[in-house]
Design an enzyme around this catalytic site. Sequence first.
Site, mmCIF file in Angstrom:
data_model
loop_
_atom_site.group_PDB
_atom_site.id
_atom_site.type_symbol
_atom_site.label_atom_id
_atom_site.label_comp_id
_atom_site.label_asym_id
_atom_site.label_seq_id
_atom_site.Cartn_x
_atom_site.Cartn_y
_atom_site.Cartn_z
ATOM 1 N N ARG A 67 0.716 -1.266 -0.030
ATOM 2 C CA ARG A 67 -0.091 0.016 -0.034
ATOM 3 C C ARG A 67 0.785 1.309 -0.052
ATOM 4 O O ARG A 67 0.487 2.405 -0.424
ATOM 5 C CB ARG A 67 -0.893 -0.252 1.303
ATOM 6 C CG ARG A 67 -2.010 0.761 0.851
ATOM 7 C CD ARG A 67 -3.056 0.606 2.219
ATOM 8 N NE ARG A 67 -2.582 0.816 3.435
ATOM 9 C CZ ARG A 67 -2.570 0.056 4.240
ATOM 10 N NH1 ARG A 67 -3.538 -1.008 4.489
ATOM 11 N NH2 ARG A 67 -2.103 -0.028 5.446
ATOM 12 N N TYR A 120 -14.112 24.484 -7.236
ATOM 13 C CA TYR A 120 -14.518 23.281 -7.769
ATOM 14 C C TYR A 120 -15.790 22.710 -7.090
ATOM 15 O O TYR A 120 -15.819 22.284 -5.830
ATOM 16 C CB TYR A 120 -13.650 22.363 -7.645
ATOM 17 C CG TYR A 120 -13.724 21.037 -8.502
ATOM 18 C CD1 TYR A 120 -13.949 20.753 -9.856
ATOM 19 C CD2 TYR A 120 -13.868 19.871 -7.531
ATOM 20 C CE1 TYR A 120 -14.287 19.676 -10.289
ATOM 21 C CE2 TYR A 120 -14.000 18.604 -7.931
ATOM 22 C CZ TYR A 120 -14.408 18.439 -9.383
ATOM 23 O OH TYR A 120 -14.316 17.047 -9.863
ATOM 24 N N ASP A 191 -6.391 24.466 -4.243
ATOM 25 C CA ASP A 191 -6.594 23.724 -5.627
ATOM 26 C C ASP A 191 -5.588 24.335 -6.516
ATOM 27 O O ASP A 191 -5.924 25.593 -7.273
ATOM 28 C CB ASP A 191 -7.716 23.758 -5.969
ATOM 29 C CG ASP A 191 -8.060 22.578 -6.926
ATOM 30 O OD1 ASP A 191 -7.370 22.401 -7.912
ATOM 31 O OD2 ASP A 191 -9.084 21.827 -6.783
ATOM 32 N N LYS A 216 -5.784 15.773 -14.643
ATOM 33 C CA LYS A 216 -5.813 16.816 -15.764
ATOM 34 C C LYS A 216 -4.288 16.928 -16.459
ATOM 35 O O LYS A 216 -4.020 16.245 -17.015
ATOM 36 C CB LYS A 216 -6.282 18.186 -15.178
ATOM 37 C CG LYS A 216 -7.397 17.924 -14.274
ATOM 38 C CD LYS A 216 -8.694 17.912 -15.225
ATOM 39 C CE LYS A 216 -10.163 17.307 -14.421
ATOM 40 N NZ LYS A 216 -10.367 18.422 -13.128
HETATM 41 C C1 LIG Z 1 -11.207 17.952 -12.157
HETATM 42 C C2 LIG Z 1 -10.934 18.704 -10.851
HETATM 43 C C3 LIG Z 1 -10.827 18.238 -9.766
HETATM 44 C C4 LIG Z 1 -11.077 16.694 -9.279
HETATM 45 O O1 LIG Z 1 -10.308 15.593 -10.169
HETATM 46 P P1 LIG Z 1 -10.749 14.182 -10.385
HETATM 47 O O2 LIG Z 1 -9.627 13.710 -10.620
HETATM 48 O O3 LIG Z 1 -11.836 14.281 -11.384
HETATM 49 O O4 LIG Z 1 -11.467 13.693 -9.158
HETATM 50 C C5 LIG Z 1 -10.418 18.784 -8.549
HETATM 51 N N1 LIG Z 1 -10.380 20.323 -8.708
HETATM 52 C C6 LIG Z 1 -10.225 20.994 -10.024
HETATM 53 C C7 LIG Z 1 -10.108 22.194 -10.273
HETATM 54 C C8 LIG Z 1 -10.686 20.082 -11.027
HETATM 55 O O5 LIG Z 1 -10.785 20.706 -12.428
#
Ligand SMILES: *Cc1c(COP(=O)(O)O)cnc(C)c1O
Length: 407
Positions: A67, A120, A191, A216
Amino acid sequence: MSGAKDIRELGAATRLLHAGAPPLRGGSGPVNVPVVRTSTVRFENAAAHADHHRRRAAGERLASYGRHGMDTHRALEDAVTALEGGHRAFLAPSGLAAITLVLVALLSPGDHALVSDSVYSPVRRVDATLLQRLGITLEYFSPSKNDWAAKIRRETRLVYVESPSSLLYEVLDLPALSAVARQHGIPIATDNTWSGGWFYQPLKLGANLSIQAATKYIAGHSDVMQGVVVTDSPEWTEKISTAYEALGLTIGADDAYLALRGVRTLPVRLAQHQRHATQVAQWLETHPQVSRVFYPALPSHPGHALWKRDFSGASGLVSVAFEDGVEARAADTFVDALHHFGIGASWGGYESLALVASPERLREHSVWTGTQPVVRLHIGLEDPADLIADLDQAFARVAARDRLAAA
Ligand SMILES: *Cc1c(COP(=O)(O)O)cnc(C)c1O
């Protein structure tokens, strides 16, 4: 690497390529760390097992069980730590899991956290479905107003923000926010998905934790779900580490490899996303069917001055508001007419995407006072001329539909 210079003295792109590079064994080796899959870790003898456990408990980054991940995970953690200029990175199974990890790690029953209202949107679902049940209160504030400090309570334990924000890319004054939070001894988590960690370094501007959906730009190829949390210091590393262990979080070595492969080319991909998105955004600004274009690199963007001060570039997200009086359905007609844009959530891969922004989501943002439909575009690595021609014919379809409706 040759070992000629301390890695911290190298340029950011060089650091990103060298971080976590595998050592040569017996005089040779691969360029990147291979996929090391395992569910358990084998030891030579009981003493080695006990020694590993002891050193791990003392904070060393060693795996005593599957893990914890092995070489591939370590290399990705190193690369992401170098990218964000942080102390330690934690790998989560999605961006949302990384966000929830931070919230659960830092907040206890009775605690209060201040959250910028343009975050988000699924953060609000974590709030409604999990945090409220745990007796934790999130309060949303407008980051573009100067009154948020008055909302700080004795039990405020976290300021959680996102810059630029989702959908409309509201740019926050992070140094100013962090100066106030510091005075009150409150950490800031942000974020940083929009910048991929390449165009923005929130830990250097006063944030304590930087979160990314590695899904992303880090992974960059729309083929993996992943999140990362990067801490600025041992204090927050310990907090996150404790919750990470308790939640049993881990990611697969194949997914770690995909992100590790992706992150090495992050700077060139983002530079190209920026070039293409800037061209598209500038073209959109001249279009008669558009009332506003949201892209921080445009001088018309409300956060342009802050973006210029704190960021080194802009990524591939461009949102566009139709002219006043256009019906909501026009946005559906528009995205349905596009040939080179996939219709879907997420972004950060090599390809272009379009998504109609839901009015309910937009209304969460106090900076949004419009009524026009909004479409969010992710500008990919296709030829921008093709994307512009595609957008142009989609606008023509919307106009044709309006003419029909009027006839
Ligand atoms: C897509 C996104 C997330 C979440 O990511 P996932 O991998 O889809 O859970 C969090 N913050 C922002 C700004 C995003 O665009």
